[in-house]
Enzyme design. Structure first.
Site, PDB file in Angstrom:
ATOM      1  N   GLU A 125      -1.024  -5.469   8.689  1.00  0.00           N
ATOM      2  CA  GLU A 125       0.001  -4.723   9.930  1.00  0.00           C
ATOM      3  C   GLU A 125      -0.518  -5.166  11.292  1.00  0.00           C
ATOM      4  OE1 GLU A 125       0.217  -0.735   8.925  1.00  0.00           O
ATOM      5  OE2 GLU A 125       1.012  -1.083   6.797  1.00  0.00           O
ATOM      6  N   LYS A 176      -0.768  -9.543   3.177  1.00  0.00           N
ATOM      7  CA  LYS A 176      -0.310  -9.156   4.149  1.00  0.00           C
ATOM      8  C   LYS A 176      -0.900  -7.902   4.876  1.00  0.00           C
ATOM      9  CE  LYS A 176       3.127  -5.845   3.768  1.00  0.00           C
ATOM     10  NZ  LYS A 176       2.830  -4.657   4.661  1.00  0.00           N
ATOM     11  N   ASP A 204       0.620  -1.195  -0.036  1.00  0.00           N
ATOM     12  CA  ASP A 204      -0.121   0.059   0.070  1.00  0.00           C
ATOM     13  C   ASP A 204       0.889   1.307  -0.123  1.00  0.00           C
ATOM     14  OD1 ASP A 204       0.824  -0.087   2.704  1.00  0.00           O
ATOM     15  OD2 ASP A 204      -1.048   0.294   3.499  1.00  0.00           O
ATOM     16  N   SER A 205       2.224   0.940  -0.115  1.00  0.00           N
ATOM     17  CA  SER A 205       3.020   2.171  -0.443  1.00  0.00           C
ATOM     18  C   SER A 205       2.777   2.731  -1.426  1.00  0.00           C
ATOM     19  CB  SER A 205       4.684   1.501  -0.203  1.00  0.00           C
ATOM     20  OG  SER A 205       4.758   0.582  -1.071  1.00  0.00           O
ATOM     21  N   ASP A 231      -1.014  -6.258  -0.227  1.00  0.00           N
ATOM     22  CA  ASP A 231      -1.206  -5.659   1.115  1.00  0.00           C
ATOM     23  C   ASP A 231      -2.767  -5.348   1.211  1.00  0.00           C
ATOM     24  OD1 ASP A 231       0.441  -5.063   3.042  1.00  0.00           O
ATOM     25  OD2 ASP A 231       1.092  -3.159   2.026  1.00  0.00           O
ATOM     26  N   GLU A 281       9.947  -4.026   9.793  1.00  0.00           N
ATOM     27  CA  GLU A 281      10.271  -2.464   9.396  1.00  0.00           C
ATOM     28  C   GLU A 281      10.771  -1.426  10.410  1.00  0.00           C
ATOM     29  OE1 GLU A 281       7.356  -0.757   6.826  1.00  0.00           O
ATOM     30  OE2 GLU A 281       8.317   1.055   6.682  1.00  0.00           O
TER      31      GLU A 281
HETATM   32  O1  KIV Z   1       3.583  -1.303   1.547  1.00  0.00           O
HETATM   33  C1  KIV Z   1       4.505  -1.651   1.316  1.00  0.00           C
HETATM   34  O2  KIV Z   1       5.437  -1.366   0.325  1.00  0.00           O
HETATM   35  C2  KIV Z   1       5.274  -2.253   2.781  1.00  0.00           C
HETATM   36  C3  KIV Z   1       6.746  -2.577   2.608  1.00  0.00           C
HETATM   37  C4  KIV Z   1       7.325  -1.279   2.984  1.00  0.00           C
HETATM   38  C5  KIV Z   1       7.011  -3.629   3.488  1.00  0.00           C
HETATM   39  O3  KIV Z   1       4.597  -2.744   3.419  1.00  0.00           O
END
Ligand code: KIV
Length: 289
Positions: free
Chosen positions: A124, A122, A53-54, A92, A191
Protein backbone atom coordinates in the site's frame (compact mmCIF):
# COMPACT_ATOMS: atom_id res chain seq x y z
CA UNK A 1 -16.76 -30.20 -12.19
CA UNK A 2 -17.89 -27.25 -14.32
CA UNK A 3 -17.46 -27.03 -18.10
CA UNK A 4 -14.85 -24.24 -17.79
CA UNK A 5 -12.75 -26.34 -15.42
CA UNK A 6 -12.39 -29.07 -18.02
CA UNK A 7 -10.52 -26.71 -20.37
CA UNK A 8 -6.79 -26.77 -19.48
CA UNK A 9 -5.83 -23.14 -18.92
CA UNK A 10 -2.41 -21.57 -19.24
CA UNK A 11 -0.83 -20.21 -16.05
CA UNK A 12 -1.56 -16.50 -15.77
CA UNK A 13 1.42 -14.21 -15.18
CA UNK A 14 1.99 -10.51 -14.62
CA UNK A 15 2.79 -10.34 -18.36
CA UNK A 16 -0.69 -11.71 -19.06
CA UNK A 17 -2.09 -8.79 -17.04
CA UNK A 18 -0.21 -6.25 -19.18
CA UNK A 19 -1.29 -8.00 -22.39
CA UNK A 20 -4.92 -8.04 -21.22
CA UNK A 21 -4.83 -4.29 -20.67
CA UNK A 22 -3.39 -3.81 -24.19
CA UNK A 23 -6.16 -6.02 -25.63
CA UNK A 24 -8.86 -4.22 -23.66
CA UNK A 25 -9.75 -7.46 -21.81
CA UNK A 26 -11.13 -7.01 -18.28
CA UNK A 27 -9.24 -8.69 -15.42
CA UNK A 28 -11.07 -10.52 -12.61
CA UNK A 29 -9.53 -10.88 -9.16
CA UNK A 30 -10.85 -12.24 -5.85
CA UNK A 31 -9.31 -12.66 -2.44
CA UNK A 32 -8.84 -16.14 -0.95
CA UNK A 33 -7.26 -17.44 2.23
CA UNK A 34 -7.54 -21.25 2.01
CA UNK A 35 -6.83 -24.06 -0.45
CA UNK A 36 -10.39 -25.17 -1.09
CA UNK A 37 -11.71 -21.70 -1.97
CA UNK A 38 -8.66 -21.09 -4.18
CA UNK A 39 -9.33 -24.37 -6.01
CA UNK A 40 -12.94 -23.38 -6.68
CA UNK A 41 -11.82 -19.96 -7.92
CA UNK A 42 -9.37 -21.64 -10.31
CA UNK A 43 -12.21 -23.85 -11.58
CA UNK A 44 -14.23 -20.67 -12.12
CA UNK A 45 -11.45 -19.16 -14.32
CA UNK A 46 -10.77 -16.17 -12.05
CA UNK A 47 -7.64 -14.50 -13.50
CA UNK A 48 -5.97 -13.67 -10.21
CA UNK A 49 -6.20 -14.52 -6.51
CA UNK A 50 -5.06 -12.04 -3.90
CA UNK A 51 -4.21 -13.37 -0.47
CA UNK A 52 -5.17 -10.05 1.06
CA UNK A 53 -4.41 -8.88 4.57
CA UNK A 54 -8.21 -8.46 4.74
CA UNK A 55 -7.54 -11.95 6.18
CA UNK A 56 -7.34 -10.17 9.54
CA UNK A 57 -10.91 -8.86 9.32
CA UNK A 58 -12.82 -11.50 7.36
CA UNK A 59 -11.14 -14.67 8.69
CA UNK A 60 -9.22 -13.92 11.90
CA UNK A 61 -11.82 -11.65 13.53
CA UNK A 62 -9.77 -8.47 14.01
CA UNK A 63 -11.34 -4.99 13.67
CA UNK A 64 -8.66 -3.86 11.18
CA UNK A 65 -5.86 -5.34 9.07
CA UNK A 66 -3.15 -3.89 11.34
CA UNK A 67 -2.75 -6.99 13.53
CA UNK A 68 -1.91 -9.32 10.61
CA UNK A 69 1.66 -10.64 10.72
CA UNK A 70 4.04 -12.11 8.15
CA UNK A 71 3.51 -15.53 9.77
CA UNK A 72 -0.29 -15.18 9.34
CA UNK A 73 0.17 -14.22 5.69
CA UNK A 74 2.60 -17.06 4.98
CA UNK A 75 0.27 -19.62 6.55
CA UNK A 76 -2.62 -18.59 4.28
CA UNK A 77 -0.48 -17.95 1.16
CA UNK A 78 0.81 -21.54 1.38
CA UNK A 79 -2.76 -22.86 1.60
CA UNK A 80 -3.92 -20.83 -1.42
CA UNK A 81 -0.86 -21.90 -3.43
CA UNK A 82 -1.77 -25.54 -2.76
CA UNK A 83 -5.30 -24.94 -4.09
CA UNK A 84 -4.83 -22.78 -7.20
CA UNK A 85 -2.65 -23.71 -10.16
CA UNK A 86 -3.69 -21.26 -12.90
CA UNK A 87 -4.61 -17.88 -11.44
CA UNK A 88 -1.88 -15.31 -10.82
CA UNK A 89 -1.24 -15.48 -7.07
CA UNK A 90 -0.52 -12.20 -5.28
CA UNK A 91 0.41 -12.00 -1.60
CA UNK A 92 -0.25 -8.88 0.46
CA UNK A 93 2.65 -7.48 2.48
CA UNK A 94 1.19 -6.88 5.96
CA UNK A 95 1.53 -3.75 8.11
CA UNK A 96 5.16 -3.00 9.12
CA UNK A 97 6.60 -5.70 6.87
CA UNK A 98 7.82 -3.13 4.27
CA UNK A 99 7.57 0.34 5.87
CA UNK A 100 10.56 0.19 8.25
CA UNK A 101 13.44 -0.57 5.89
CA UNK A 102 14.11 -1.46 2.27
CA UNK A 103 15.84 -4.65 3.45
CA UNK A 104 12.67 -5.70 5.30
CA UNK A 105 10.61 -4.95 2.21
CA UNK A 106 12.80 -7.15 -0.02
CA UNK A 107 13.20 -9.95 2.55
CA UNK A 108 9.49 -10.15 3.35
CA UNK A 109 8.51 -9.98 -0.33
CA UNK A 110 10.96 -12.82 -0.95
CA UNK A 111 9.36 -14.88 1.84
CA UNK A 112 5.89 -14.53 0.27
CA UNK A 113 7.38 -15.89 -2.98
CA UNK A 114 9.82 -18.50 -1.64
CA UNK A 115 7.84 -19.84 1.34
CA UNK A 116 4.32 -18.69 0.49
CA UNK A 117 4.25 -19.84 -3.14
CA UNK A 118 3.07 -16.46 -4.48
CA UNK A 119 4.07 -15.02 -7.87
CA UNK A 120 3.82 -11.36 -6.91
CA UNK A 121 3.36 -9.11 -3.89
CA UNK A 122 1.12 -6.11 -3.18
CA UNK A 123 1.88 -3.16 -0.93
CA UNK A 124 0.00 0.00 0.00
CA UNK A 125 1.06 3.58 -0.64
CA UNK A 126 2.30 6.03 -3.26
CA UNK A 127 5.51 8.02 -3.77
CA UNK A 128 6.79 7.13 -0.28
CA UNK A 129 7.06 3.48 -1.40
CA UNK A 130 8.91 4.09 -4.69
CA UNK A 131 12.35 3.13 -3.35
CA UNK A 132 11.08 -0.09 -1.73
CA UNK A 133 9.17 -1.03 -4.90
CA UNK A 134 12.27 -0.59 -7.05
CA UNK A 135 14.35 -2.71 -4.65
CA UNK A 136 11.76 -5.53 -4.56
CA UNK A 137 11.52 -5.54 -8.36
CA UNK A 138 15.33 -5.53 -8.60
CA UNK A 139 15.20 -8.81 -6.64
CA UNK A 140 13.01 -10.25 -9.42
CA UNK A 141 9.67 -9.95 -7.61
CA UNK A 142 6.70 -8.32 -9.38
CA UNK A 143 4.92 -5.65 -7.31
CA UNK A 144 1.31 -4.47 -7.40
CA UNK A 145 0.56 -1.04 -5.89
CA UNK A 146 -2.52 0.00 -3.90
CA UNK A 147 -3.86 3.59 -3.78
CA UNK A 148 -6.96 5.35 -2.48
CA UNK A 149 -8.35 3.73 0.66
CA UNK A 150 -5.31 1.87 1.93
CA UNK A 151 -6.64 0.01 5.00
CA UNK A 152 -3.25 -0.12 6.77
CA UNK A 153 -3.65 3.69 7.15
CA UNK A 154 -7.13 3.43 8.69
CA UNK A 155 -6.02 5.38 11.77
CA UNK A 156 -4.66 8.20 9.60
CA UNK A 157 -7.91 8.33 7.57
CA UNK A 158 -10.14 7.99 10.65
CA UNK A 159 -12.15 5.13 9.12
CA UNK A 160 -12.75 3.19 5.91
CA UNK A 161 -14.38 6.05 3.95
CA UNK A 162 -14.05 7.06 0.29
CA UNK A 163 -10.77 8.83 -0.61
CA UNK A 164 -9.51 11.44 -3.11
CA UNK A 165 -12.75 13.38 -3.24
CA UNK A 166 -11.10 16.81 -3.54
CA UNK A 167 -9.34 18.16 -6.64
CA UNK A 168 -5.97 18.34 -4.82
CA UNK A 169 -6.25 14.78 -3.46
CA UNK A 170 -7.32 13.52 -6.90
CA UNK A 171 -4.30 15.22 -8.54
CA UNK A 172 -2.00 13.69 -5.92
CA UNK A 173 -3.47 10.23 -6.48
CA UNK A 174 -2.84 10.48 -10.24
CA UNK A 175 0.75 11.59 -9.57
CA UNK A 176 1.21 8.63 -7.18
CA UNK A 177 -0.19 6.22 -9.78
CA UNK A 178 2.33 7.49 -12.36
CA UNK A 179 5.17 7.19 -9.82
CA UNK A 180 4.16 3.58 -9.04
CA UNK A 181 4.09 2.80 -12.77
CA UNK A 182 7.52 4.43 -13.29
CA UNK A 183 8.86 2.48 -10.30
CA UNK A 184 7.96 -0.75 -12.13
CA UNK A 185 4.61 -1.89 -10.66
CA UNK A 186 2.76 -4.28 -12.99
CA UNK A 187 -0.64 -3.07 -11.76
CA UNK A 188 -2.35 -0.93 -9.16
CA UNK A 189 -5.38 -1.58 -6.93
CA UNK A 190 -7.58 1.52 -6.71
CA UNK A 191 -9.79 1.28 -3.62
CA UNK A 192 -12.80 3.46 -2.72
CA UNK A 193 -12.20 6.49 -4.93
CA UNK A 194 -14.63 8.38 -7.22
CA UNK A 195 -15.42 6.40 -10.38
CA UNK A 196 -14.50 9.19 -12.81
CA UNK A 197 -11.10 9.65 -11.16
CA UNK A 198 -10.43 5.89 -11.39
CA UNK A 199 -11.46 5.91 -15.08
CA UNK A 200 -9.11 8.83 -15.80
CA UNK A 201 -6.19 7.18 -13.95
CA UNK A 202 -6.85 3.93 -15.83
CA UNK A 203 -6.70 5.78 -19.18
CA UNK A 204 -3.45 7.57 -18.28
CA UNK A 205 -1.63 4.36 -17.23
CA UNK A 206 -0.13 1.61 -19.40
CA UNK A 207 -0.39 -0.86 -16.51
CA UNK A 208 -3.79 -2.24 -15.45
CA UNK A 209 -5.82 -0.78 -12.61
CA UNK A 210 -7.85 -3.18 -10.48
CA UNK A 211 -10.77 -1.42 -8.84
CA UNK A 212 -12.61 -2.10 -5.61
CA UNK A 213 -15.19 0.59 -5.01
CA UNK A 214 -13.69 2.54 -7.93
CA UNK A 215 -16.31 2.05 -10.65
CA UNK A 216 -16.45 0.31 -14.02
CA UNK A 217 -13.72 2.37 -15.70
CA UNK A 218 -10.90 0.29 -14.16
CA UNK A 219 -9.13 -2.42 -16.17
CA UNK A 220 -10.23 -5.09 -13.73
CA UNK A 221 -12.13 -5.62 -10.50
CA UNK A 222 -11.37 -7.26 -7.17
CA UNK A 223 -13.75 -8.16 -4.33
CA UNK A 224 -13.11 -9.70 -0.94
CA UNK A 225 -14.58 -13.20 -1.34
CA UNK A 226 -16.40 -13.41 2.02
CA UNK A 227 -18.08 -10.07 1.14
CA UNK A 228 -19.29 -11.15 -2.31
CA UNK A 229 -20.37 -14.55 -0.95
CA UNK A 230 -22.50 -12.86 1.75
CA UNK A 231 -20.45 -14.64 4.40
CA UNK A 232 -18.88 -11.69 6.23
CA UNK A 233 -21.84 -9.93 7.84
CA UNK A 234 -20.28 -7.40 10.27
CA UNK A 235 -20.63 -4.64 7.64
CA UNK A 236 -21.00 -4.50 3.86
CA UNK A 237 -19.42 -1.63 1.92
CA UNK A 238 -21.58 0.07 -0.76
CA UNK A 239 -19.36 -1.31 -3.55
CA UNK A 240 -19.96 -4.98 -2.72
CA UNK A 241 -22.31 -6.98 -4.95
CA UNK A 242 -23.48 -10.09 -3.10
CA UNK A 243 -23.47 -13.17 -5.36
CA UNK A 244 -24.62 -15.54 -2.58
CA UNK A 245 -25.95 -15.50 0.98
CA UNK A 246 -23.55 -17.95 2.62
CA UNK A 247 -23.98 -16.47 6.10
CA UNK A 248 -27.71 -17.33 6.06
CA UNK A 249 -27.09 -20.67 4.33
CA UNK A 250 -24.52 -21.68 6.93
CA UNK A 251 -26.62 -20.50 9.87
CA UNK A 252 -29.59 -22.52 8.56
CA UNK A 253 -27.39 -25.59 8.09
CA UNK A 254 -25.89 -25.31 11.60
CA UNK A 255 -29.35 -24.76 13.18
CA UNK A 256 -30.77 -27.78 11.32
CA UNK A 257 -27.85 -29.87 12.54
CA UNK A 258 -28.47 -28.84 16.16
CA UNK A 259 -32.22 -29.56 15.77
CA UNK A 260 -31.50 -32.98 14.19
CA UNK A 261 -29.26 -33.96 17.10
CA UNK A 262 -31.79 -32.77 19.66
CA UNK A 263 -34.62 -34.70 17.95
CA UNK A 264 -32.45 -37.79 17.28
CA UNK A 265 -32.98 -37.49 13.49
CA UNK A 266 -29.21 -37.47 12.91
CA UNK A 267 -27.36 -39.75 12.48
CA UNK A 268 -29.71 -41.94 10.43
CA UNK A 269 -28.94 -45.54 9.42
CA UNK A 270 -27.44 -44.20 6.15
CA UNK A 271 -24.73 -42.41 8.20
CA UNK A 272 -24.00 -45.45 10.41
CA UNK A 273 -21.48 -48.32 10.14
CA UNK A 274 -22.51 -51.95 10.91
CA UNK A 275 -20.88 -55.34 11.44
CA UNK A 276 -22.25 -58.74 10.37
CA UNK A 277 -24.83 -60.47 12.60
CA UNK A 278 -22.40 -63.40 13.04
CA UNK A 279 -19.61 -61.14 14.30
CA UNK A 280 -22.06 -59.32 16.55
CA UNK A 281 -23.31 -62.58 18.10
CA UNK A 282 -19.67 -63.61 18.65
CA UNK A 283 -19.04 -60.21 20.29
CA UNK A 284 -22.00 -60.67 22.66
CA UNK A 285 -20.70 -64.15 23.59
CA UNK A 286 -17.20 -62.79 24.29
CA UNK A 287 -18.52 -59.93 26.36
CA UNK A 288 -20.75 -62.26 28.43
CA UNK A 289 -17.90 -64.63 29.22
O1 KIV B 1 -6.48 -7.07 1.67
C1 KIV B 1 -7.25 -7.09 0.69
O2 KIV B 1 -8.12 -7.95 0.55
C2 KIV B 1 -7.08 -6.03 -0.30
C3 KIV B 1 -8.17 -5.88 -1.30
C4 KIV B 1 -9.30 -5.14 -0.69
C5 KIV B 1 -7.70 -5.22 -2.54
O3 KIV B 1 -6.13 -5.32 -0.26
Amino acid sequence: MSHVAEVKRKKISTQTFLQMKKNGQKISMLTAYDAQTAEIMDESCVHSILVGDSLGMVVLGYETTLQVTMEDMLHHCKAVARGAKTALLIGDLPFLSYQISIQDAVRNSGRLIQEGGMQAVKLEGGRERAEAIRAIIAAGIPVMGHLGLTPQSVNKFGGFGVQATTALAAQRLLEDALILQNSGCFGIVLESIPARLAALVSKRLDIPTIGIGAGAGCDGQVLVAPDMLGLFSRFTPKFVKKYASLHDTMREAFSSYVADIESGTFPGTEHTYEMSDAEWEETIKLIKE
